[in-house]
Write a protein that holds these residues in place. Structure first.
Motif, short mmCIF file in Angstrom:
data_model
loop_
_atom_site.label_atom_id
_atom_site.label_comp_id
_atom_site.label_asym_id
_atom_site.label_seq_id
_atom_site.Cartn_x
_atom_site.Cartn_y
_atom_site.Cartn_z
N GLY A 22 0.83 -1.20 0.00
CA GLY A 22 0.00 0.00 0.00
C GLY A 22 0.86 1.24 0.00
N ILE A 23 0.26 2.35 -0.42
CA ILE A 23 0.97 3.63 -0.43
C ILE A 23 0.02 4.67 0.13
CG2 ILE A 23 2.17 5.35 -1.85
CD1 ILE A 23 2.41 3.14 -4.02
N VAL B 59 5.51 4.42 1.48
CA VAL B 59 5.32 3.16 0.78
C VAL B 59 5.44 2.02 1.78
CG1 VAL B 59 6.27 1.66 -1.02
CG2 VAL B 59 6.30 4.16 -1.32
N PHE B 60 4.40 1.21 1.87
CA PHE B 60 4.39 0.11 2.82
C PHE B 60 4.73 -1.16 2.04
CE2 PHE B 60 2.17 -2.75 5.92
CZ PHE B 60 2.83 -2.31 7.05
N ALA B 61 5.93 -1.70 2.31
CA ALA B 61 6.43 -2.79 1.47
C ALA B 61 6.67 -4.04 2.30
CB ALA B 61 7.72 -2.37 0.79
N SER C 185 -2.99 -1.14 -12.64
CA SER C 185 -3.10 0.24 -12.15
C SER C 185 -3.58 0.32 -10.70
CB SER C 185 -4.07 1.03 -13.05
OG SER C 185 -5.34 0.42 -13.10
N GLU C 186 -3.60 -0.83 -9.98
CA GLU C 186 -4.24 -0.81 -8.66
C GLU C 186 -3.55 0.07 -7.62
OE1 GLU C 186 -3.69 -3.64 -10.34
OE2 GLU C 186 -1.96 -4.57 -9.37
N LEU C 187 -2.21 0.13 -7.66
CA LEU C 187 -1.54 0.99 -6.65
C LEU C 187 -1.87 2.46 -6.91
CD1 LEU C 187 1.99 -0.64 -6.18
CD2 LEU C 187 0.14 -0.51 -4.51
N ALA C 188 -1.91 2.83 -8.19
CA ALA C 188 -2.24 4.22 -8.53
C ALA C 188 -3.68 4.53 -8.11
CB ALA C 188 -2.07 4.45 -10.03
N ARG C 189 -4.55 3.55 -8.28
CA ARG C 189 -5.95 3.78 -7.89
C ARG C 189 -6.09 3.83 -6.38
NH1 ARG C 189 -8.92 -0.39 -9.25
NH2 ARG C 189 -7.45 -1.63 -10.44
#
Lengths: 479, 396
Positions: free
Chosen positions: A86-87, A99-101, A278-282
């Motif tokens: 997630g971001i 940024v959660f990695a 595109s899910e991270l951008a969304r």
């Protein structure tokens, strides 16, 4: 951990951007889920392994040079085998991101002033009866095995789709010692012959064209039939795939009355199209636009590749699926966009010549991708395959019939998120990556509204399943 | 101009249930929402049916004294209504009223649970005291840290994905009309009628609808909508987080809550474990007009999961597949606000306060109010009249 730029995705767009950014002394971290850089297209063998003639064609040369340059650059920081769950945006004057990695050791938070998402695309999943049988794969998945490790994941392959990539995959399977029972294109041969109506483009991209012709010749010489106007109707088998039943399609992509044909195979590779990841951008709220032939919901951006979210830049397939060459140019453009935003437009005049060259090359590559899309767009074929018993959401086992009856019974539902809530389609382990595209098209058709209005599923945290234990072990202070 | 008897703004559980109860009685109803049916808190909450006294009531003697005479009849009405809902709606709504446990882990929590048990027994609520071992025997898998629990056999959970659409379908079948997604631009009362001016979300065309009454069922945005009718309604948005794990073997039979920590746990029929309890997400400052998804607070997510693992250690071995947020509304006294505004005849509201557990009940009671024009006894403590000081210079 704090960087000027975090780049998610070490494929062509990500590495091209990183090479420029570190030259201007920006601190850069590249994150990728894979063990090595290169993305899907330049998927490398594991470190220390050699694969004979790995991507030896000239068409890969520019990309591999870019890759080697990035790998040799000690200024670039890398995190491989790492998933961005997630971001979030950090409130404040400067656009900044957290940024959660996640990697094998646990989870961590990385701060970044700018973010470049170059998350690429994935194969378009299609649904038809039997599509969930073991042995039914995506052509991209098969290629991932063959390309980097020369593993042939099966005995006898049938490839079905509309994208020319399936010829390249067939060639790679044959080279690696596998057997191919046939390659089937849904569109008529005449669609491909249209390419000759654009001789200028063919001439400009003669390298790619000749490479492709070479693949066709090798596949044909191996005795493998390349067929047009045919596609999969059903996948058959007791516990795993045994036979692929094929049907004929007319020039409009509609099934004809003629008899079906069954081909024995233990692997079916599907190769229709590609969907932008595109899910991270969304998740960050970036505006997206719908375009089926370009990859579904694509992230909108300005001329510097900045999305609707300030500081969030995008490059490569998530802006429109257009191939590695275009992705590299977009990555470079995004890098200049970030530099320009950091230093101010006045400080960036020295890059004008480089930026002009990038823009010119990008326009050139767009000619090619436009032509390729025209030849390979599956149009309505994925919808033609759908039968009520076909499973559209594999994770939650939601069938096409379930979707149809839910839409009929709940007239007030007209968005993908709302249908997801009602049916669980898209709520499973894949987070809807694989069913969203077809589900959006189903809703748009049944409600007679544009796909843009149907909208994507709401992209939720985490982007991929995340072990509860890892979240518990995370200590924000120690970062 | 389209004319209806009642226009309901907000297609959540309260709006859709109201539409059903009114349409069933022959009232011409229209429901409008700027989003989809069930897209707000009604479809995003964790679906707990909690009938045990809430923490804040045990902590606040004054509030408790005022509430108790009303709370039990409301609770009993709610339990009875829930039990009959699957049959009434004629569809599976994922209702499980197999019971709920409220657990305690420390001596302080045990004391609190004890006090709660005494109050509840005194006022006639069906609760049973369990030692830690008895709780673990009833619900295997509970951690050794659980030292006591209070069991309420009427508690449970219902699937929030299914309840509101079921109401909406029944309302539609009874003649209620669900309008295309549109938002209210203005509300005005002229000649004894309400004029609802709204704008289509897709396309932007404006339309005015006439109604005898308007029901404000817009949840966290009830205050914003009330202002369009020139009324103050002090209800504040609160963003909460919910999480769900991958499907797991069947372990949880009951709803599990905690007396001293924010936690709710349940397992749905597909096997996924839902983890909630009221941990906050961060509201966007631009949350107006429903825009701006609240931001997940990872620190709170961690605390929520820690509480879950402390009580049910099996959660630790699972994958989290989704965390999402929803926006609910609370009032200053934490009580819901249900009823008619004295300053604006025909303008009704039902918002705030355990809107899922009591949503169907609030909607049924409010429908009775609208149909009979008499305030049901049970709604007395929740009237918007308690904010009438704020509306002295407002109204229609």
């Amino acid at each position: 951990m704090n960087y000027d730029v975090v780049i998610v995705g070490a494929g062509p767009a990500g590495i091209a951007a990183a090479n420029i950014l570190v030259e201007q002394s920006l601190s850069v971290l590249l994150i990728d889920e894979q063990a090595r850089a290169g993305g899907q297209i330049f998927r490398q063998p594991p470190k220390g392994w050699t694969v004979k003639n790995w991507l030896s064609s000239k068409i890969y040369r520019d990309g591999i040079n870019e890759l080697r340059k990035a790998e040799a650059n000690s200024l670039i920081r890398w995190r491989f085998r790492t998933t961005v769950a997630g971001i979030s945006r950090v409130a404040g004057a400067e656009p900044a991101f957290r940024v959660f990695a996640e990697d094998a050791n646990g989870v961590c938070e990385i701060e970044s002033r700018f973010l470049l998402l170059a998350t690429g695309c994935h194969d378009m999943s299609v649904s038809f009866p039997g599509a969930t049988l073991p042995g039914v794969m995506m052509a991209g998945g098969i290629q991932a095995f063959v390309k980097s490790q020369q593993i042939v994941p099966g005995e006898c392959f049938v490839l079905v789709g509309t994208h020319p990539l399936q010829i390249i995959v067939a060639d790679q399977i044959l080279k690696a010692g596998g057997k191919v029972a046939g390659v089937y294109f849904g569109q008529p041969l005449s669609r491909f012959l249209r390419a000759f109506k654009a001789p200028a483009t063919l001439f400009r991209f003669s390298g790619k064209f000749l490479f492709f012709l070479g693949c066709i010749c090798r596949v044909l010489l191996a005795g493998v039939g390349i067929h047009f106007g045919r596609t999969v109707r059903r996948a058959l088998g007791k516990e795993a795939l045994e036979q692929v039943e094929l049907m004929r399609l007319d020039s409009q992509g509609q099934p004809t009355a003629s008899a079906t044909q069954a081909v024995a195979a233990d692997r079916l590779g599907l190769c229709f199209s590609f969907i932008a990841s595109s899910e991270l951008a969304r998740q960050l709220g970036a505006t997206v636009r719908w375009s089926a032939p370009e990859g579904g919901f694509l992230v909108e951006h300005d001329q510097w590749m900045q999305s609707s979210v300030p500081g969030l830049f995008v490059a490569g397939e998530i802006t429109a699926v257009a191939g590695a060459d275009a992705a590299m140019e977009e990555g470079r453009l995004a890098a200049f966009g970030i530099i320009r935003k950091k230093m101010g437009a006045q400080q960036c005049t020295e890059f004008t010549t480089q930026i002009d060259a990038v823009t010119r090359r990008l326009q050139k590559h767009e000619q090619f991708s436009t032509l390729l899309r025209a030849l390979s767009d599956p149009e309505d074929i994925p919808k033609t395959l759908l039968k009520d018993e076909a499973i559209v959401c594999k994770c939650e086992q939601v069938s096409v019939g379930d979707i149809h009856s839910m839409l009929t019974d709940n007239q007030f539902v007209s968005t993908a998120s709302s249908l997801k809530l009602l049916t669980r389609a898209g709520m499973g382990l894949c987070q809807g990556r694989y069913c969203q595209h077809i589900l959006v098209r189903l809703i748009a058709e049944q409600r007679n509204i544009p796909e843009q209005q149907v909208g994507p599923y709401t992209a939720q945290f985490p982007s991929k399943p995340l072990a509860v234990a890892k979240i518990l072990e995370w200590s924000p202070e120690s970062q | 101009m389209p004319r209806y008897d009642v226009v309901i703004v907000g297609a959540g559980v309260i709006g859709c249930a109201c539409a059903y109860y009114l349409a069933r009685a022959g009232v011409r109803v229209a429901v409008l929402d700027r989003n989809q049916v069930n897209s707000g808190a009604s479809g995003r909450n964790a679906g707990s049916l909690h009938f045990q006294l809430e923490y804040r009531l045990i902590q606040n003697q004054d509030l408790l004294d005022r509430q108790l005479p009303f709370l039990l009849p409301l609770t009993l009405a709610g339990i009875e209504q829930w039990r009959s809902l699957p049959e009434e709606l004629g569809v599976d709504i994922g209702l499980k009223m197999t019971g709920g446990l409220m657990v305690a882990e420390t001596p302080k929590q045990i004391a609190l649970l004890r006090k709660k048990s005494e109050i509840e027994t005194r006022c006639g609520l069906n609760v049973e005291w369990l030692s830690g071992d008895e709780a673990r025997q009833l619900q295997p898998g509970l951690s050794q840290s659980v030292q006591a629990a209070l069991f309420c056999p009427d508690e449970g959970h219902c699937n929030p994905r299914l309840l509101t659409p079921a109401y909406a379908r029944q309302a539609e079948a009874a003649g209620a009309k669900f309008l295309e997604p549109c938002e209210v631009v203005d509300l005005a009362r002229t000649g004894g009628k309400w004029l609802v001016r709204c704008r289509l979300v897709n396309g932007g065309a404006e339309e005015t609808i006439q109604a005898e009454s308007v029901v404000n069922a817009s949840g966290a945005w009830a205050s914003e909508l009330a202002l369009k009718a020139n009324l103050h309604l002090p209800l504040f948005p609160v963003a909460l987080m919910m999480s769900v794990t991958e499907a797991a073997p069947k372990v949880l039979k009951y709803l599990v809550q905690h007396v001293g920590r924010k936690l709710s746990l349940k397992q749905v029929s597909d096997g996924n474990i839902l983890v909630g309890g009221g941990w906050s997400a961060k509201l966007q400052t631009s949350a107006k007009q429903g825009a701006g998804k609240p931001e997940i607070r990872l620190d709170n997510l961690q605390k929520n999961l820690a509480a879950a693992c402390d009580v049910l250690p099996a959660v630790r071995d699972l994958n989290l597949i989704r965390t999402w947020t929803g926006i609910t509304g609370i009032t200053l006294d934490h009580l819901p606000v249900i009823g008619q505004f004295a300053e604006a005849p025909g303008f009704y509201v039902a918002a705030g306060g355990s809107g899922f557990t009591y949503g169907p009940t609030y909607a049924k009671l409010l429908s009775e109010y609208i149909l009979t024009n008499r305030q049901p006894e049970l709604l007395k403590p929740y009237s918007p009249d308690r904010f009438s000081d704020l509306n002295m210079f407002m109204g229609q």
